[in-house]
Design an enzyme around this catalytic site. Sequence first.
Site, PDB file in Angstrom:
ATOM      1  CB  SER A  40      46.542  77.586   8.802  1.00 38.03           C
ATOM      2  OG  SER A  40      45.711  78.155   9.270  1.00 38.03           O
ATOM      3  CE1 TYR A  53      46.259  74.275  12.590  1.00 39.62           C
ATOM      4  CE2 TYR A  53      45.535  76.438  12.312  1.00 39.62           C
ATOM      5  CZ  TYR A  53      45.581  75.114  11.807  1.00 39.62           C
ATOM      6  OH  TYR A  53      45.570  74.958  10.328  1.00 39.62           O
TER       7      TYR A  53
END
Length: 169
Positions: A40, A53
């Site tokens: 990501s 995250y």
Amino acid sequence: MKFWVQTTFVVNVFGTISLTKLVTPHMLKRGGGHFVVISSAAGKVPSPGQAIYAASTHALQDYFHSLRSEFYQKGIKVTVVCRGPIETPNGTGTSTSEDKNSPEKRVSSERCAELTIIAASHNLKEAWISYQPVLLVMYLVQYMPSLGLWLMDKVGGGKRVEVAEKKVS
């Protein structure tokens, strides 16, 4: 919170590392292989409201960049794909881009898959897949970190935290 932190790292990092450790000996026996890692943009750019995250994706990216260095001479390649917001079905028959509360432009999952295949087939070490302004911010943080991080602090950091908190609740 503690459970969520552990779960995030178990799924995003430790599970992937465990699987990689199982597959790597077989790649070495065959004389090579290619890991294509979907990660990501959050691992590259500060993501207010997504610290856990972001940390897990950053850990995954660094693990595979280190793995590449360790095994490159033995024929194992690594492509790390850092994707930004992706268009996905939300389970109600509509897509995430049809969500009026989401201002960001998302790359379709089909286009993301296509670009991932292109990146891997060209043996890129890393590929960034997103639309603007995410790509611009990634470039600024990567190549001009003082400016990029200053911009992240000034442009809606607090507002982005509020939006992230609403998504969690």
